[in-house]
Design a protein around this motif. Structure first.
Motif, short mmCIF file in Angstrom:
data_model
loop_
_atom_site.label_atom_id
_atom_site.label_comp_id
_atom_site.label_asym_id
_atom_site.label_seq_id
_atom_site.Cartn_x
_atom_site.Cartn_y
_atom_site.Cartn_z
N UNK A 52 11.62 5.51 10.24
CA UNK A 52 12.63 6.56 10.35
C UNK A 52 12.70 7.40 9.07
N UNK A 53 12.72 6.72 7.93
CA UNK A 53 12.85 7.43 6.66
C UNK A 53 11.63 8.30 6.36
N UNK A 54 10.44 7.78 6.68
CA UNK A 54 9.22 8.56 6.45
C UNK A 54 9.19 9.80 7.34
N UNK A 55 9.59 9.64 8.58
CA UNK A 55 9.60 10.79 9.49
C UNK A 55 10.64 11.83 9.06
N UNK A 78 10.98 -6.81 11.16
CA UNK A 78 10.92 -5.74 12.16
C UNK A 78 11.87 -4.59 11.83
N UNK A 79 13.16 -4.84 11.56
CA UNK A 79 14.01 -3.70 11.21
C UNK A 79 13.60 -3.01 9.92
N UNK A 80 13.01 -3.74 8.99
CA UNK A 80 12.51 -3.10 7.78
C UNK A 80 11.41 -2.09 8.12
N UNK A 81 10.53 -2.45 9.02
CA UNK A 81 9.49 -1.53 9.47
C UNK A 81 10.09 -0.33 10.19
N UNK A 82 11.06 -0.59 11.05
CA UNK A 82 11.67 0.48 11.85
C UNK A 82 12.44 1.46 10.97
N UNK A 83 13.19 0.94 10.00
CA UNK A 83 13.90 1.83 9.08
C UNK A 83 12.92 2.63 8.23
N UNK A 84 11.85 1.99 7.79
CA UNK A 84 10.86 2.69 6.99
C UNK A 84 10.23 3.82 7.79
N UNK A 143 2.03 19.25 1.56
CA UNK A 143 0.97 18.25 1.65
C UNK A 143 1.55 16.83 1.74
N UNK A 144 2.54 16.55 0.92
CA UNK A 144 3.11 15.20 0.93
C UNK A 144 3.89 14.96 2.22
N UNK A 145 4.46 16.00 2.80
CA UNK A 145 5.13 15.84 4.10
C UNK A 145 4.15 15.28 5.14
N UNK A 146 2.93 15.78 5.14
CA UNK A 146 1.92 15.30 6.09
C UNK A 146 1.58 13.83 5.84
N UNK A 147 1.53 13.45 4.58
CA UNK A 147 1.25 12.05 4.25
C UNK A 147 2.38 11.16 4.73
N UNK A 148 3.63 11.62 4.59
CA UNK A 148 4.76 10.82 5.03
C UNK A 148 4.71 10.60 6.55
N UNK A 149 4.18 11.57 7.27
CA UNK A 149 4.01 11.38 8.71
C UNK A 149 3.05 10.23 8.99
N UNK A 150 1.97 10.16 8.22
CA UNK A 150 1.02 9.06 8.35
C UNK A 150 1.70 7.73 8.03
N UNK A 151 2.51 7.71 6.98
CA UNK A 151 3.25 6.50 6.64
C UNK A 151 4.14 6.06 7.81
N UNK A 152 4.88 7.02 8.37
CA UNK A 152 5.77 6.70 9.47
C UNK A 152 5.03 6.17 10.68
N UNK A 155 0.84 -1.21 0.00
CA UNK A 155 0.00 0.00 0.00
C UNK A 155 0.87 1.25 0.00
N UNK A 156 1.88 1.26 0.87
CA UNK A 156 2.74 2.43 0.96
C UNK A 156 3.54 2.61 -0.32
N UNK A 157 3.99 1.52 -0.92
CA UNK A 157 4.74 1.61 -2.18
C UNK A 157 3.88 2.27 -3.26
N UNK A 158 2.60 1.91 -3.32
CA UNK A 158 1.73 2.50 -4.34
C UNK A 158 1.52 3.99 -4.09
N UNK A 159 1.48 4.39 -2.83
CA UNK A 159 1.33 5.81 -2.51
C UNK A 159 2.61 6.58 -2.80
N UNK A 160 3.77 5.93 -2.62
CA UNK A 160 5.04 6.58 -2.97
C UNK A 160 5.13 6.78 -4.48
#
Length: 203
Positions: free
Chosen positions: A96-99, A88-94, A127-136, A49-54
Motif C-alpha cells: 500500500x505504501x509503495x503504491x 502477511x500484514x507487513x507485506x500488505x502495508x508495504x 523515475x523513482x515513482x516507477x521503481x516504487x510501483x515495482x516494489x509494490x 533488498x527493498x530496504x537497500x533500494x530505499x
C-alpha cells in the motif's frame, strides 16, 4: 520561470521524500527481522533488498538538497506507523505504501518541481515513482502467495532455488529441508524470482 530553491516547494518535497525513504528503509529492516523470526527467510530477503533500494532513493533526494548545506528545513508530513509482527500484514502495508508513492505522491512532487524549474528533481521523482510501483508489485506478489498458501507450493512443477546454497529442485512444492545445506523451506523461492537468474515466472 525558475524560483529560488531556498523558497521553493520542491525543497520541502525533497525533504519529505528523504524522510519517507529513510523511514521506509527502517520499517523494512524491522519487517525483515519479523520475517526471520517466522523462519520466512525468502521474505526477509525481499524486505532487505527493498530496504537497500530505499536507501539509494533517500540518497538521490538528499543529494538534491545540497544547495541548502548547513541549513535546517522544517517540514510536516504524514508517515505510517506499522508496529506489527505478522508477516502477511507487513507485506500488505508495504504494498500500500509503495503504491501511494507511485501514485499520487511522487508524480505530484514531480509536477511541482517541473513547474518551479527544477528539472533534475522532477526527473528523479518521476523515475523513482516507477521503481516504487515495482516494489509494490513485488510485495503484493509475495503477500498473495502467502495469503493463498502458495508461497512454497505451485500448481504445476516449477524450479525452486535455495537462497542459502543455490540448490535447485523441480517440483510442485519446495522441499521442507534443503537436501544440500539442510536449511528449512523458508529459504526457497521460485527460481524465476531468485536474484540474478533467468526463467519464465510461474504463478
Amino acid at each position: 520561470m525558475q524560483i529560488a530553491f531556498a523558497e521553493s516547494q520542491t525543497r520541502l518535497n525533497l525533504m519529505r521524500a528523504f524522510a519517507g525513504e529513510s523511514q521506509a528503509r527502517n520499517r523494512y529492516t524491522f519487517a525483515a527481522e519479523a520475517a526471520s523470526q517466522a523462519q520466512l527467510y525468502v521474505i526477509k530477503a525481499v524486505f532487505q533488498l527493498t530496504a537497500s533500494q530505499e536507501l539509494a532513493h533517500a540518497k538521490v533526494f538528499y543529494d538534491l538538497l545540497k544547495e541548502l548545506n548547513g541549513q535546517n528545513v522544517t517540514v510536516d508530513g504524514t508517515y505510517p506507523v506499522e508496529v506489527l509482527t505478522e508477516v502477511l500484514p507487513l507485506l500488505q502495508h508495504a504494498q500500500h505504501n509503495e503504491f501511494q508513492e507511485f501514485d499520487p505522491v511522487y508524480p505530484q512532487f514531480g509536477q511541482i518541481a517541473a513547474q518551479e524549474g527544477f528539472t533534475q528533481a522532477a526527473v528523479a521523482f518521476q523515475q523513482i515513482a516507477k521503481i516504487e510501483k515495482t516494489h509494490g508489485e513485488r510485495f503484493g506478489m509475495f503477500a498473495q502467495w502467502m495469503e493463498s498458501g502458495k508461497l512454497f507450493v505451485n500448481e504445476t512443477p516449477t524450479k525452486w532455488m535455495c537462497l542459502n546454497c543455490g540448490h535447485i529442485v523441480d517440483s510442485t512444492e519446495a522441499p521442507h529441508i534443503c537436501p544440500v545445506c539442510s536449511h528449512p523451506q523458508g529459504y526457497f523461492v521460485r527460481q524465476a524470482y531468485a536474484p540474478y537468474t533467468t526463467g519464465v515466472a510461474q504463478a
